[in-house]
Design a protein around this motif. Structure first.
Motif, PDB file in Angstrom:
ATOM      1  N   MET A  73      99.474  21.357  66.220  1.00 28.41           N
ATOM      2  CA  MET A  73      99.599  19.899  66.319  1.00 28.41           C
ATOM      3  C   MET A  73      99.086  19.190  65.065  1.00 28.41           C
ATOM      4  SD  MET A  73     101.181  19.163  69.017  1.00 28.41           S
ATOM      5  CE  MET A  73     100.905  17.432  69.129  1.00 28.41           C
ATOM      6  N   VAL A  74      97.981  19.659  64.512  1.00 25.10           N
ATOM      7  CA  VAL A  74      97.440  18.992  63.329  1.00 25.10           C
ATOM      8  C   VAL A  74      98.323  19.233  62.108  1.00 25.10           C
ATOM      9  CG1 VAL A  74      95.834  20.766  62.478  1.00 25.10           C
ATOM     10  CG2 VAL A  74      95.299  18.368  62.185  1.00 25.10           C
ATOM     11  N   VAL A  75      98.923  20.402  61.991  1.00 26.27           N
ATOM     12  CA  VAL A  75      99.844  20.654  60.868  1.00 26.27           C
ATOM     13  C   VAL A  75     101.110  19.814  61.027  1.00 26.27           C
ATOM     14  CG1 VAL A  75     101.302  22.416  59.792  1.00 26.27           C
ATOM     15  CG2 VAL A  75      98.931  22.931  60.331  1.00 26.27           C
ATOM     16  N   LEU A  76     101.602  19.675  62.248  1.00 26.63           N
ATOM     17  CA  LEU A  76     102.762  18.815  62.498  1.00 26.63           C
ATOM     18  C   LEU A  76     102.433  17.359  62.181  1.00 26.63           C
ATOM     19  CD1 LEU A  76     105.653  18.521  63.623  1.00 26.63           C
ATOM     20  CD2 LEU A  76     104.609  18.157  65.865  1.00 26.63           C
ATOM     21  N   LEU A  77     101.282  16.889  62.603  1.00 27.43           N
ATOM     22  CA  LEU A  77     100.857  15.519  62.307  1.00 27.43           C
ATOM     23  C   LEU A  77     100.715  15.308  60.803  1.00 27.43           C
ATOM     24  CD1 LEU A  77      99.828  12.794  63.479  1.00 27.43           C
ATOM     25  CD2 LEU A  77      97.535  13.761  63.249  1.00 27.43           C
ATOM     26  N   HIS A  78     100.166  16.309  60.125  1.00 33.96           N
ATOM     27  CA  HIS A  78     100.017  16.251  58.665  1.00 33.96           C
ATOM     28  C   HIS A  78     101.378  16.055  57.991  1.00 33.96           C
ATOM     29  CE1 HIS A  78      98.314  17.345  54.733  1.00 33.96           C
ATOM     30  NE2 HIS A  78      99.426  18.026  54.552  1.00 33.96           N
ATOM     31  N   CYS A  79     102.360  16.862  58.398  1.00 32.10           N
ATOM     32  CA  CYS A  79     103.697  16.767  57.802  1.00 32.10           C
ATOM     33  C   CYS A  79     104.356  15.421  58.105  1.00 32.10           C
ATOM     34  CB  CYS A  79     104.572  17.908  58.303  1.00 32.10           C
ATOM     35  SG  CYS A  79     104.033  19.523  57.719  1.00 32.10           S
ATOM     36  N   LEU A  80     104.206  14.936  59.319  1.00 34.02           N
ATOM     37  CA  LEU A  80     104.816  13.651  59.686  1.00 34.02           C
ATOM     38  C   LEU A  80     104.197  12.477  58.923  1.00 34.02           C
ATOM     39  CD1 LEU A  80     105.265  14.076  63.538  1.00 34.02           C
ATOM     40  CD2 LEU A  80     107.042  14.099  61.775  1.00 34.02           C
ATOM     41  N   VAL A  81     102.887  12.480  58.784  1.00 25.01           N
ATOM     42  CA  VAL A  81     102.221  11.388  58.061  1.00 25.01           C
ATOM     43  C   VAL A  81     102.614  11.402  56.595  1.00 25.01           C
ATOM     44  CG1 VAL A  81      99.974  10.541  57.294  1.00 25.01           C
ATOM     45  CG2 VAL A  81     100.318  11.143  59.678  1.00 25.01           C
ATOM     46  N   LEU A  82     102.663  12.585  55.985  1.00 19.88           N
ATOM     47  CA  LEU A  82     103.054  12.653  54.569  1.00 19.88           C
ATOM     48  C   LEU A  82     104.515  12.254  54.374  1.00 19.88           C
ATOM     49  CD1 LEU A  82     101.217  15.749  53.125  1.00 19.88           C
ATOM     50  CD2 LEU A  82     100.605  13.350  53.027  1.00 19.88           C
TER      51      LEU A  82
END
Length: 143
Positions: free
Chosen positions: A98-107
């Motif tokens: 979830m945190v890697v997915l959130l990281h990609c979406l925010v960037l």
């Protein structure tokens, strides 16, 4: 403004879109006119909405480093929590995913906000051409 990549300018006179160079971005930031690289007309950003969006790019400069720090911290905390037995391996995997997915979406959203095309309008010079020619001649003769 080096963090703001993907900013293009659209000349209203020659109807050409071009990538803005750093010195042109600086000229827009201080609201100074500059020459079009194609038609050699003097251009300036006149739209207050686009100018506000352009000046707001500084806020997006720290998104990437702060997201990297946040992602690393969450991954380390999830690893330690799993190591201490507070969460299971599947729970740690879900948090990490979830945190890697959130990281990609925010960037991706930040990159989307940084890409813009500015409508540059032709500005008439404040001085007549004859006066500008005399000033340029005087400056060249000083060298």
């Amino acid at each position: 403004m080096t963090a703001a990549l993907g900013i293009k300018g659209h000349c209203a006179h020659c109807d050409i879109t071009f990538e803005l160079k750093p010195w042109q971005l600086n000229a827009i930031a201080i609201e100074e006119p500059f020459d079009c690289p194609y038609c050699q007309r003097i251009l300036q950003l006149n739209c207050p909405v686009q100018l506000r969006h352009f000046k707001a790019l500084d806020r997006w400069a720290l998104v990437r480093p702060s997201m990297v720090a946040l992602t690393c911290m969450v991954l380390i905390v999830a690893l330690v929590a799993e190591w201490l037995g507070l969460i299971s391996v599947i729970g740690q995997f879900n948090i990490s995913l979830m945190v890697v997915l959130l990281h990609c979406l925010v960037l991706r959203y930040a990159r989307h906000r940084q890409r813009m095309t500015l409508d540059l309008h032709v500005v008439s010079p404040a001085l007549p051409i004859e006066q500008l020619a005399r000033i340029a001649g005087a400056r060249l003769s000083q060298r």
